[in-house]
Design a protein around this motif. Structure first.
Motif, PDB file in Angstrom:
ATOM      1  N   PHE A 329       0.873  -1.244  -0.028  1.00  0.00           N
ATOM      2  CA  PHE A 329       0.099   0.175  -0.079  1.00  0.00           C
ATOM      3  C   PHE A 329       0.853   1.303   0.060  1.00  0.00           C
ATOM      4  O   PHE A 329       0.500   2.208  -0.722  1.00  0.00           O
ATOM      5  CB  PHE A 329      -0.979   0.165   1.232  1.00  0.00           C
ATOM      6  N   CYS A 330       1.895   1.406   0.974  1.00  0.00           N
ATOM      7  CA  CYS A 330       2.573   2.261   1.083  1.00  0.00           C
ATOM      8  C   CYS A 330       3.201   2.683  -0.606  1.00  0.00           C
ATOM      9  O   CYS A 330       3.817   3.771  -0.826  1.00  0.00           O
ATOM     10  CB  CYS A 330       3.758   2.112   1.974  1.00  0.00           C
ATOM     11  N   VAL A 331       4.020   1.560  -1.059  1.00  0.00           N
ATOM     12  CA  VAL A 331       4.532   1.708  -2.339  1.00  0.00           C
ATOM     13  C   VAL A 331       3.760   2.439  -3.363  1.00  0.00           C
ATOM     14  O   VAL A 331       4.200   3.201  -3.999  1.00  0.00           O
ATOM     15  CB  VAL A 331       5.175   0.182  -2.838  1.00  0.00           C
ATOM     16  N   LEU A 332       2.299   1.909  -3.277  1.00  0.00           N
ATOM     17  CA  LEU A 332       1.310   2.453  -4.353  1.00  0.00           C
ATOM     18  C   LEU A 332       1.208   4.087  -3.962  1.00  0.00           C
ATOM     19  O   LEU A 332       1.106   4.958  -5.060  1.00  0.00           O
ATOM     20  CB  LEU A 332       0.092   1.838  -4.433  1.00  0.00           C
ATOM     21  N   VAL A 333       0.992   4.251  -2.833  1.00  0.00           N
ATOM     22  CA  VAL A 333       0.923   5.667  -2.455  1.00  0.00           C
ATOM     23  C   VAL A 333       2.237   6.603  -3.064  1.00  0.00           C
ATOM     24  O   VAL A 333       1.670   7.547  -3.506  1.00  0.00           O
ATOM     25  CB  VAL A 333       0.661   5.866  -0.792  1.00  0.00           C
ATOM     26  N   MET A 334       3.107   5.968  -2.646  1.00  0.00           N
ATOM     27  CA  MET A 334       4.378   6.681  -3.322  1.00  0.00           C
ATOM     28  C   MET A 334       4.396   6.836  -4.701  1.00  0.00           C
ATOM     29  O   MET A 334       4.533   8.009  -5.173  1.00  0.00           O
ATOM     30  CB  MET A 334       5.724   6.126  -2.728  1.00  0.00           C
ATOM     31  N   GLU A 335       4.169   5.853  -5.344  1.00  0.00           N
ATOM     32  CA  GLU A 335       4.126   6.065  -6.836  1.00  0.00           C
ATOM     33  C   GLU A 335       2.960   7.026  -7.215  1.00  0.00           C
ATOM     34  O   GLU A 335       3.141   7.816  -8.248  1.00  0.00           O
ATOM     35  CB  GLU A 335       3.689   4.625  -7.527  1.00  0.00           C
ATOM     36  N   PHE A 336       1.805   6.997  -6.652  1.00  0.00           N
ATOM     37  CA  PHE A 336       0.592   8.029  -6.912  1.00  0.00           C
ATOM     38  C   PHE A 336       1.203   9.586  -6.885  1.00  0.00           C
ATOM     39  O   PHE A 336       1.160  10.382  -7.756  1.00  0.00           O
ATOM     40  CB  PHE A 336      -0.538   7.756  -6.031  1.00  0.00           C
ATOM     41  N   LEU A 337       1.931   9.653  -5.634  1.00  0.00           N
ATOM     42  CA  LEU A 337       2.463  11.170  -5.353  1.00  0.00           C
ATOM     43  C   LEU A 337       3.366  11.602  -6.313  1.00  0.00           C
ATOM     44  O   LEU A 337       3.706  12.419  -6.970  1.00  0.00           O
ATOM     45  CB  LEU A 337       3.017  11.037  -4.005  1.00  0.00           C
ATOM     46  N   LEU A 338       4.469  10.613  -6.802  1.00  0.00           N
ATOM     47  CA  LEU A 338       5.546  10.727  -7.888  1.00  0.00           C
ATOM     48  C   LEU A 338       5.134  10.955  -9.045  1.00  0.00           C
ATOM     49  O   LEU A 338       5.413  11.879  -9.849  1.00  0.00           O
ATOM     50  CB  LEU A 338       6.630   9.753  -7.797  1.00  0.00           C
ATOM     51  N   HIS A 339       3.705  10.338  -9.447  1.00  0.00           N
ATOM     52  CA  HIS A 339       3.233  10.522 -10.878  1.00  0.00           C
ATOM     53  C   HIS A 339       2.351  11.734 -10.803  1.00  0.00           C
ATOM     54  O   HIS A 339       2.249  12.589 -11.998  1.00  0.00           O
ATOM     55  CB  HIS A 339       2.497   9.366 -11.012  1.00  0.00           C
ATOM     56  N   PHE A 340       1.805  12.177  -9.823  1.00  0.00           N
ATOM     57  CA  PHE A 340       0.764  13.518  -9.720  1.00  0.00           C
ATOM     58  C   PHE A 340       1.035  14.742  -9.143  1.00  0.00           C
ATOM     59  O   PHE A 340       0.609  15.678  -9.281  1.00  0.00           O
ATOM     60  CB  PHE A 340      -0.603  12.968  -9.254  1.00  0.00           C
ATOM     61  N   MET A 341       2.369  14.682  -8.324  1.00  0.00           N
ATOM     62  CA  MET A 341       2.998  15.701  -7.678  1.00  0.00           C
ATOM     63  C   MET A 341       4.368  15.917  -7.895  1.00  0.00           C
ATOM     64  O   MET A 341       4.998  15.165  -7.051  1.00  0.00           O
ATOM     65  CB  MET A 341       2.428  15.838  -6.203  1.00  0.00           C
ATOM     66  N   TYR A 342       4.839  16.807  -8.431  1.00  0.00           N
ATOM     67  CA  TYR A 342       6.198  16.755  -8.558  1.00  0.00           C
ATOM     68  C   TYR A 342       7.094  17.837  -7.942  1.00  0.00           C
ATOM     69  O   TYR A 342       7.685  18.635  -8.143  1.00  0.00           O
ATOM     70  CB  TYR A 342       6.479  17.072 -10.396  1.00  0.00           C
ATOM     71  N   VAL A 343       6.583  17.420  -6.719  1.00  0.00           N
ATOM     72  CA  VAL A 343       7.191  18.448  -5.607  1.00  0.00           C
ATOM     73  C   VAL A 343       8.623  18.316  -5.542  1.00  0.00           C
ATOM     74  O   VAL A 343       9.376  19.237  -5.003  1.00  0.00           O
ATOM     75  CB  VAL A 343       6.479  18.172  -4.359  1.00  0.00           C
ATOM     76  N   VAL A 344       9.443  17.235  -5.638  1.00  0.00           N
ATOM     77  CA  VAL A 344      10.894  16.887  -5.495  1.00  0.00           C
ATOM     78  C   VAL A 344      11.550  17.570  -6.486  1.00  0.00           C
ATOM     79  O   VAL A 344      12.343  18.551  -6.231  1.00  0.00           O
ATOM     80  CB  VAL A 344      11.246  15.439  -5.335  1.00  0.00           C
ATOM     81  N   ALA A 345      10.889  17.598  -7.818  1.00  0.00           N
ATOM     82  CA  ALA A 345      11.657  18.348  -8.860  1.00  0.00           C
ATOM     83  C   ALA A 345      11.480  20.057  -8.673  1.00  0.00           C
ATOM     84  O   ALA A 345      12.489  20.494  -8.903  1.00  0.00           O
ATOM     85  CB  ALA A 345      10.900  18.005 -10.221  1.00  0.00           C
ATOM     86  N   VAL A 346      10.341  20.510  -8.071  1.00  0.00           N
ATOM     87  CA  VAL A 346      10.059  21.787  -7.829  1.00  0.00           C
ATOM     88  C   VAL A 346      11.220  22.387  -6.791  1.00  0.00           C
ATOM     89  O   VAL A 346      11.885  23.314  -6.964  1.00  0.00           O
ATOM     90  CB  VAL A 346       8.724  22.205  -7.372  1.00  0.00           C
ATOM     91  N   SER A 347      11.573  21.481  -5.830  1.00  0.00           N
ATOM     92  CA  SER A 347      11.954  21.760  -4.672  1.00  0.00           C
ATOM     93  C   SER A 347      13.639  21.746  -5.148  1.00  0.00           C
ATOM     94  O   SER A 347      14.290  22.736  -4.855  1.00  0.00           O
ATOM     95  CB  SER A 347      12.088  20.579  -3.526  1.00  0.00           C
ATOM     96  N   LYS A 348      13.924  21.019  -5.938  1.00  0.00           N
ATOM     97  CA  LYS A 348      15.436  20.911  -6.294  1.00  0.00           C
ATOM     98  C   LYS A 348      15.571  22.000  -7.432  1.00  0.00           C
ATOM     99  O   LYS A 348      16.881  22.715  -7.438  1.00  0.00           O
ATOM    100  CB  LYS A 348      15.708  19.830  -7.343  1.00  0.00           C
ATOM    101  N   THR A 349      14.673  22.700  -8.061  1.00  0.00           N
ATOM    102  CA  THR A 349      15.051  23.836  -9.291  1.00  0.00           C
ATOM    103  C   THR A 349      14.478  24.944  -8.562  1.00  0.00           C
ATOM    104  O   THR A 349      14.519  26.063  -8.994  1.00  0.00           O
ATOM    105  CB  THR A 349      14.146  23.672 -10.463  1.00  0.00           C
ATOM    106  N   LYS A 350      13.829  25.090  -7.241  1.00  0.00           N
ATOM    107  CA  LYS A 350      13.277  26.219  -6.579  1.00  0.00           C
ATOM    108  C   LYS A 350      12.249  27.096  -7.477  1.00  0.00           C
ATOM    109  O   LYS A 350      12.222  28.031  -7.656  1.00  0.00           O
ATOM    110  CB  LYS A 350      14.482  27.185  -6.196  1.00  0.00           C
ATOM    111  N   ALA A 351      11.414  26.215  -8.048  1.00  0.00           N
ATOM    112  CA  ALA A 351      10.273  26.629  -9.033  1.00  0.00           C
ATOM    113  C   ALA A 351       9.138  27.038  -8.312  1.00  0.00           C
ATOM    114  O   ALA A 351       8.004  26.175  -8.676  1.00  0.00           O
ATOM    115  CB  ALA A 351      10.101  25.628 -10.358  1.00  0.00           C
ATOM    116  N   TRP A 352       9.024  27.840  -7.658  1.00  0.00           N
ATOM    117  CA  TRP A 352       7.947  28.484  -6.992  1.00  0.00           C
ATOM    118  C   TRP A 352       7.522  29.891  -7.064  1.00  0.00           C
ATOM    119  O   TRP A 352       6.679  30.346  -6.342  1.00  0.00           O
ATOM    120  CB  TRP A 352       7.938  28.236  -5.524  1.00  0.00           C
ATOM    121  N   ASN A 353       8.062  30.531  -8.184  1.00  0.00           N
ATOM    122  CA  ASN A 353       7.820  31.993  -8.354  1.00  0.00           C
ATOM    123  C   ASN A 353       6.423  32.314  -8.772  1.00  0.00           C
ATOM    124  O   ASN A 353       5.668  31.429  -9.516  1.00  0.00           O
ATOM    125  CB  ASN A 353       8.777  32.335  -9.814  1.00  0.00           C
TER     126      ASN A 353
END
Length: 565
Positions: A329-353
């Protein structure tokens, strides 16, 4: 049985670890039950309102995080290059986190290794007539170590040899403990600076480096096992000097001391001094299921479970299967977040202007949830492997990251086996929660920060956490005497809101948004009308969340469960 009951039972603490079951001590269990509110609040008007707020706010949080980190956001071109081809609903996946990418990409190989390891033990043990489990762990562990790190295994063996020699050959136990700690912490700095220092021998420097060339990445967990072995050994050596007769394990009375020990008793299990030998030392250090990232089990506990008495929990296949389902269940939740919320990529590029305070806060919050999941998933996989192999280590994550309102309790639930290791080997020896509680916590979090990485930002994070603990400690001391008052729960709710804000800010600074992102969030939150509105509404939502958390813990107490977090 209702569907709701099935779901709540599936996600209950008890399914994670037998250590979380109601205590076997009848008097203590009764005391815990009496300390809880005897009547459930779930059906009251107040809590129906809270659940209604949940029904609105939680989906809104998901939606806001999605819009702040998806193709529809104007900042998308800045982080799109970090996305990869996904498998879920034709969407791309944010596989940009290096740590989780390593685990995710090697997941099939790990599954094969788990099957091979468990099968080989069952085949080889009867063929070679191995009398102790640790003999197999010793051989397999060294082979695994070479396969993982190649000729770099020599660097690890040098550290292991020096650590073993300190405990064995330093005559004064007090001096040995000091040297063990000094050398142990020094290895973190040595590895950081000299991890690629050549030996000057071509057969070592330019040959097979293993599947994981960065041998130092997982050494931090090896260090904890090195320290555990020596500190347990020196404690046993000291006890034997005071009572030499305690080591006569061949007598019937002494053998009985190693039967049916509980979790606490196994930490100081009366195993004989002869068990602190080089075979058991290397078997413990290189135990394959737990080598990469734990969970951490102490040397005494490991030897007890390996060579004296296996716990009943590892033979409870239904419990292990439920644990496996929760892992999936936890693996599937993680996959859902990685496919629908690209927050790690945003954090790495500071793309929140141009993002609103609500969007920036959700970027940070879901980033923290992904950090929680990227640690939880490997830890549960490795613990599952260990359970299948016959060793039951502690569960590392017993609460959802969002189900925390206390900074003190948060650290008891996050990386729980590490927390228990810290308590046993650092916090209690320093004096525990006595008059020097804050100073002891400062030492603890300084070690935690250095252990994670040799980086000033994390050291500052550790000190910041300690500073944020002080208001909670003071407030708890002042208001505890009013615990029976009708308003006490609501005052605690206000305190919980303050705590959650401080914990989020500290962790956003240390692990997600960094200085720039955290400053941007705080500036937007307190310098604009919309930001202040968000702060007020968010604080109200956190208050509701805190009240729900309180009742979850009251429900556990009514069953005789109290885990102090």
């Amino acid at each position: 049985m209702s569907v709701l009951k099935l779901v709540t039972d599936f996600f209950s603490l008890e399914t994670l670890d037998v250590r979380l079951l109601p205590t076997a001590d009848a008097a203590r269990r009764e005391k815990i039950i009496k300390s809880a509110n005897p009547r459930s609040r779930w059906n009251t008007v107040e809590y129906k309102f809270y659940l209604g707020v949940f029904a609105v706010v939680v989906p809104l949080m998901f939606y806001t995080a999605h819009t702040a980190a998806s193709e529809s956001n104007e900042n998308y071109p800045r982080f799109a290059h970090l996305l990869s081809k996904g498998w879920m609903f034709g969407r791309k996946v944010d596989n940009s986190d290096q740590q989780y990418r390593f685990f995710r990409d090697n997941f099939p190989m790990l599954c094969v290794l788990i099957i091979a390891h468990c099968a080989l033990r069952r085949i080889i043990t009867p063929i070679l007539r191995l009398s102790k489990r640790t003999y197999f762990d010793f051989g397999f562990g060294l082979l695994f170590l070479f396969g993982a790190h190649g000729t770099n295994v020599l660097r690890i063996l040098i550290h292991l040899g020096i650590n073993y020699a300190i405990g064995r050959f330093v005559p004064s136990p007090k001096a040995a403990i000091w040297i063990v700690w000094i050398y142990g912490i020094s290895t973190l700095f040595i590895n950081d600076r000299y991890r690629t220092l050549p030996f000057g021998v071509d057969a070592i420097d330019n040959r097979f480096k293993g599947i994981i060339e960065r041998w130092d990445v997982f050494f931090n967990f090896t260090l904890l096992r090195m320290l555990s072995y020596n500190l347990d050994y020196l404690e046993k050596k000291r006890d034997n000097a005071n009572s030499p007769e305690d080591d006569k394990i061949t007598s019937k009375s002494s053998t009985l001391k190693l039967v049916n020990l509980d979790n606490r008793e196994r930490l100081t299990a009366p195993i004989p001094l002869t068990d602190y030998n080089i075979i058991n030392y290397l078997a413990y250090i290189t135990y394959t299921p737990l080598f990469i990232a734990g969970p951490i089990v102490t040397f005494n506990d490991f030897i007890y479970q390996s060579n004296y008495q296996q716990l009943a929990s590892v033979k409870d296949y239904k419990r292990t299967f439920i644990y496996f389902l929760r892992f999936c269940f936890c693996v599937l939740v993680m996959e859902f977040l990685l496919h629908f919320m690209y927050v790690v990529a945003v954090s790495k590029t500071k793309a929140w202007n141009g993002d609103t305070p609500f969007q920036i806060s959700m970027l940070g919050l879901f980033n923290l949830n992904i950090i929680w999941l990227k640690l939880l998933i490997p830890w549960r996989m490795f613990r599952l492997w260990s359970l299948l192999d016959g060793i039951d280590p502690p569960e590392n994550m017993i609460r959802c990251m969002d189900n925390n309102f206390s900074a003190v309790a948060f650290w008891r639930a996050w990386h729980r086996s590490y927390n228990q290791w810290i308590i046993r080997y650092i916090y209690i020896p320093l004096g525990g929660g006595g008059s020097h509680r804050v100073l002891n916590s400062l030492f603890v979090f300084s070690f935690v920060a250095i252990w994670h990485d040799i980086e000033l930002k994390l050291l500052l994070w550790g000190w910041l956490v300690v500073i944020f603990l002080i208001p909670e400690i003071v407030a708890t001391t002042i208001f505890k005497k009013f615990s029976e008052a009708w308003w006490y729960r609501h005052v605690c709710g206000v305190g919980a809101v303050v705590n959650i804000w401080m914990m989020m800010i500290a962790n956003l600074f240390g692990f997600c948004l960094g200085k720039d992102g955290t400053i941007a969030l705080l500036h937007e939150m307190f310098s604009t009308v919309s930001g202040i509105q968000f702060f007020v509404l968010a604080s109200g939502a956190l208050f509701v969340g805190a009240q729900v958390m309180f009742e979850i813990r009251e429900s556990e107490k009514r069953k005789g469960i109290y885990v102090k977090c």
